[in-house]
Design an enzyme around this catalytic site. Sequence first.
Site, PDB file in Angstrom:
ATOM      1  N   ASN A 196     120.921 -32.207   7.172  1.00  0.00           N
ATOM      2  CA  ASN A 196     122.022 -32.560   6.286  1.00  0.00           C
ATOM      3  C   ASN A 196     123.351 -32.350   7.021  1.00  0.00           C
ATOM      4  O   ASN A 196     123.642 -31.227   7.457  1.00  0.00           O
ATOM      5  CB  ASN A 196     121.991 -31.671   5.036  1.00  0.00           C
ATOM      6  N   GLU A 197     124.108 -33.411   7.167  1.00  0.00           N
ATOM      7  CA  GLU A 197     125.467 -33.359   7.736  1.00  0.00           C
ATOM      8  C   GLU A 197     125.555 -32.557   9.034  1.00  0.00           C
ATOM      9  O   GLU A 197     126.340 -31.605   9.135  1.00  0.00           O
ATOM     10  CB  GLU A 197     126.438 -32.795   6.694  1.00  0.00           C
TER      11      GLU A 197
HETATM   12  C1  FCB Z   1     128.324 -31.445   1.147  1.00  0.00           C
HETATM   13  C2  FCB Z   1     127.063 -30.608   1.217  1.00  0.00           C
HETATM   14  C3  FCB Z   1     126.572 -30.151  -0.140  1.00  0.00           C
HETATM   15  C4  FCB Z   1     127.720 -29.727  -1.032  1.00  0.00           C
HETATM   16  C5  FCB Z   1     128.766 -30.815  -1.103  1.00  0.00           C
HETATM   17  C6  FCB Z   1     129.911 -30.499  -2.026  1.00  0.00           C
HETATM   18  O1  FCB Z   1     129.001 -31.373   2.351  1.00  0.00           O
HETATM   19  O2  FCB Z   1     126.035 -31.338   1.839  1.00  0.00           O
HETATM   20  O3  FCB Z   1     125.632 -29.121   0.069  1.00  0.00           O
HETATM   21  O4  FCB Z   1     128.259 -28.535  -0.584  1.00  0.00           O
HETATM   22  O5  FCB Z   1     129.258 -31.049   0.190  1.00  0.00           O
END
Ligand code: FCB
Length: 450
Positions: A196-197
């Site tokens: 994730n990201e």
């Molecule tokens: C993203 C994250 C998620 C949450 C949102 C607001 O960057 O992936 O877990 O924190 O932001």
Amino acid sequence: MTSRRFETKHSPLRRQLLQGGAAAVALAAAARFGAAAGSARKRFPKGFLWGAATAGHQVEGNNTNSDLWYLEHVKPTLFAEPSGDADDSFELWQVDLDIARSLGLNSFRFSLEWSRIEPEPGEFSIAMLDHYLRIIEGCRARGLAPMVTFNHFTVPRWFAARGGWTNPEAPSLFERYCERAARHLAGPISHATTLNEPELLRLLDWAGLPPAMLDVQSAMLDAAARSLGVAKFSSANSANHEDFDALQAGFLEGHRRGRQAIKAARPDLPVGVSLAIVDDQAVGERSRRDEKRAQVYGAWLEAVKGDDFVGVQNYERARIDEHGPLPAPDGVPRNSMGSEIYPASLANAVKYVHEQTGRPIIVTEHGLGTDDDAQRAAFIPAALAPLADVIAGGVPVLGYVHWTLLDNFEWIFGYKPHYGLCSVDRKTFKRTPKPSAQVFAAIARANALA
Ligand code: FCB
């Protein structure tokens, strides 16, 4: 358990939906942003996935073997408060899935907690794998396509204590975990993402973090390493600047190997990665916009070319001139954190990623942190209208997953920011859908904007 916390059959949400409340809220919402209202009905493609997302550490509670649990308790810490019980979704996941179903959604995104599945290096817990299998099967039983994130930021404490993603062995450790988890779980999953990201730190670096915050971060990581008697404690989103290159290399190779391991378990399972994509807008002829794009997204937009889809996660736009990011224009609507609310950013981000990669897109996150739910109710249709236009223009978008189902633990900010379609009582864990949930439900059920 279900009826104590969420009355699926006679919930206020259902009642309001039946009374046409959602349509009224959506109309008011659209009028507020001047979008969708008055325009033709915008439809989404047949089979479009409508979902809500959660992430293990943010909702499960008592994730005590993870890196972040350790960092939340070390002194000094960057975390406003510890995650504690979170939303107790480790116990209450069935309630969460019932809510998703009651909103008319057809998919649900959640993450596996690596530190529960592999509590010590090479030691795998069949009971924990079975726990996640029950959630995946629980999704299927409710008509929700299970989108599973294999790693959403948190890693086992032992992994962080070996240098985290900066450790040259990190990609093979991640591969081993993905291989074991996929062998147990891949069958009923609909879509898998590895990470994730993974480019979030570089993105935040461009936004310009306050130096005082970076000092506390560095002291926190040192304190964690010292108290565990290791050379380096490194976490996905807490890392010093000099580690950025090593971190990126670890993530890129981790994604490649993780994807391979998941595919080996089930070759036809669609696999991707979720990227944080800001709608970067160039201001002036000498704008540094493209420099930012190359630094933050460049390597990832190449890496995903072998993936089945790209997960796009967008929350905002950034205007960038020859010096860097500009402050938000005066007088714009703002969210609870003070950032500009800019609904068109989602469609722009989706279009950009598709142009760069040629891959199908799933919006795996998009949402708004606000205490004023009317802002969220307005924001959802206002962002979906331009997304529908981009799809009509030929960009293959397979689904839209809203962040997030429940108010939850928002990392270093603790429980203060509220991104949820439902609020959660911090003592009873009772979930209560907000009016914006009705707006989203009406769109998902119609597969169209009014
Ligand atoms: C993203 C994250 C998620 C949450 C949102 C607001 O960057 O992936 O877990 O924190 O932001």
